[in-house]
Design a protein around this motif. Structure first.
Motif, short mmCIF file in Angstrom:
data_model
loop_
_atom_site.label_atom_id
_atom_site.label_comp_id
_atom_site.label_asym_id
_atom_site.label_seq_id
_atom_site.Cartn_x
_atom_site.Cartn_y
_atom_site.Cartn_z
N ILE A 20 0.74 -1.17 0.09
CA ILE A 20 -0.01 0.11 0.02
C ILE A 20 0.75 1.29 0.10
CG2 ILE A 20 -1.76 1.57 1.36
CD1 ILE A 20 -2.84 -1.26 2.22
N CYS A 23 2.44 1.72 -3.34
CA CYS A 23 1.48 2.17 -4.34
C CYS A 23 1.24 3.95 -4.14
CB CYS A 23 0.15 1.51 -4.11
SG CYS A 23 0.01 -0.16 -4.69
N MET A 66 -6.39 3.48 -6.19
CA MET A 66 -7.43 2.57 -6.05
C MET A 66 -7.18 1.09 -5.56
SD MET A 66 -9.71 3.37 -9.79
CE MET A 66 -10.00 1.65 -10.03
N THR A 67 -5.86 0.93 -6.03
CA THR A 67 -5.39 -0.79 -5.62
C THR A 67 -5.16 -0.54 -4.28
OG1 THR A 67 -4.25 -1.12 -7.80
CG2 THR A 67 -3.56 -2.27 -6.07
N TYR A 69 -6.37 1.36 -1.82
CA TYR A 69 -7.56 1.51 -1.41
C TYR A 69 -8.26 0.15 -0.88
CZ TYR A 69 -12.27 2.70 0.11
OH TYR A 69 -13.62 2.66 0.61
N GLN A 70 -8.21 -0.58 -2.22
CA GLN A 70 -8.88 -1.71 -2.13
C GLN A 70 -8.01 -2.89 -1.21
OE1 GLN A 70 -11.81 -3.10 -3.49
NE2 GLN A 70 -12.04 -0.97 -4.17
N LEU A 71 -6.87 -2.79 -1.09
CA LEU A 71 -6.05 -3.42 -0.11
C LEU A 71 -5.95 -2.92 1.22
CD1 LEU A 71 -2.59 -3.58 -2.37
CD2 LEU A 71 -4.00 -5.39 -1.97
N TRP A 72 -6.34 -1.93 1.52
CA TRP A 72 -6.41 -1.16 2.81
C TRP A 72 -7.85 -1.85 3.42
CZ3 TRP A 72 -4.02 0.64 6.74
CH2 TRP A 72 -4.80 1.32 7.82
N GLN A 73 -8.88 -1.69 2.56
CA GLN A 73 -10.11 -2.15 2.92
C GLN A 73 -10.03 -3.72 3.35
OE1 GLN A 73 -13.07 -0.58 3.51
NE2 GLN A 73 -11.82 1.18 3.14
N ARG A 74 -9.43 -4.53 2.42
CA ARG A 74 -9.19 -5.94 2.66
C ARG A 74 -8.58 -6.30 3.93
NH1 ARG A 74 -6.20 -9.12 -1.63
NH2 ARG A 74 -8.02 -8.24 -3.05
N ASP A 75 -7.34 -5.51 4.21
CA ASP A 75 -6.55 -5.51 5.39
C ASP A 75 -7.63 -5.21 6.65
OD1 ASP A 75 -4.02 -5.72 6.79
OD2 ASP A 75 -4.17 -4.07 7.21
N ARG A 77 -10.80 -5.51 6.81
CA ARG A 77 -11.83 -6.47 7.25
C ARG A 77 -11.10 -7.71 7.78
NH1 ARG A 77 -13.59 -4.93 1.94
NH2 ARG A 77 -12.51 -6.48 0.89
#
Length: 88
Positions: A20, A23, A66-67, A69-75, A77
């Protein structure tokens, strides 16, 4: 002394968080390294390299953000499910 129980949140630096950070840092490094793009050749449809390189980084930065952000959301969760699973 507080009455709140200790919560193990896991390590703060994880491989996902390093990705992250990379990126989010990559566009800054690319734009601050002016010597790498301060030239006119090669041109693209008559547009000097200096301009189209920067415009390309607008698109690349969007994709990287965007990548990240998606990785952060997954982390987040995953951490929430670990904390919820550990307390039950």
């Amino acid at each position: 002394m507080s009455n709140t129980p200790e919560v193990d949140r896991g390590p703060l630096v994880t491989p996902v968080r390093v990705v992250i950070a990379l990126c989010l840092v990559a566009p800054f490094v690319a734009m601050l390294w002016v010597g790498s793009f301060s030239k006119t050749d090669p041109t693209l449809i008559g547009i000097p390299f200096f301009y189209w390189y920067q415009m390309l980084w607008v698109l690349i930065s969007t994709a990287l953000t965007m990548t990240a952000y998606q990785l952060w959301q997954r982390d987040q969760r995953a951490r929430a499910s670990q904390q919820g699973g550990a307390s039950k």
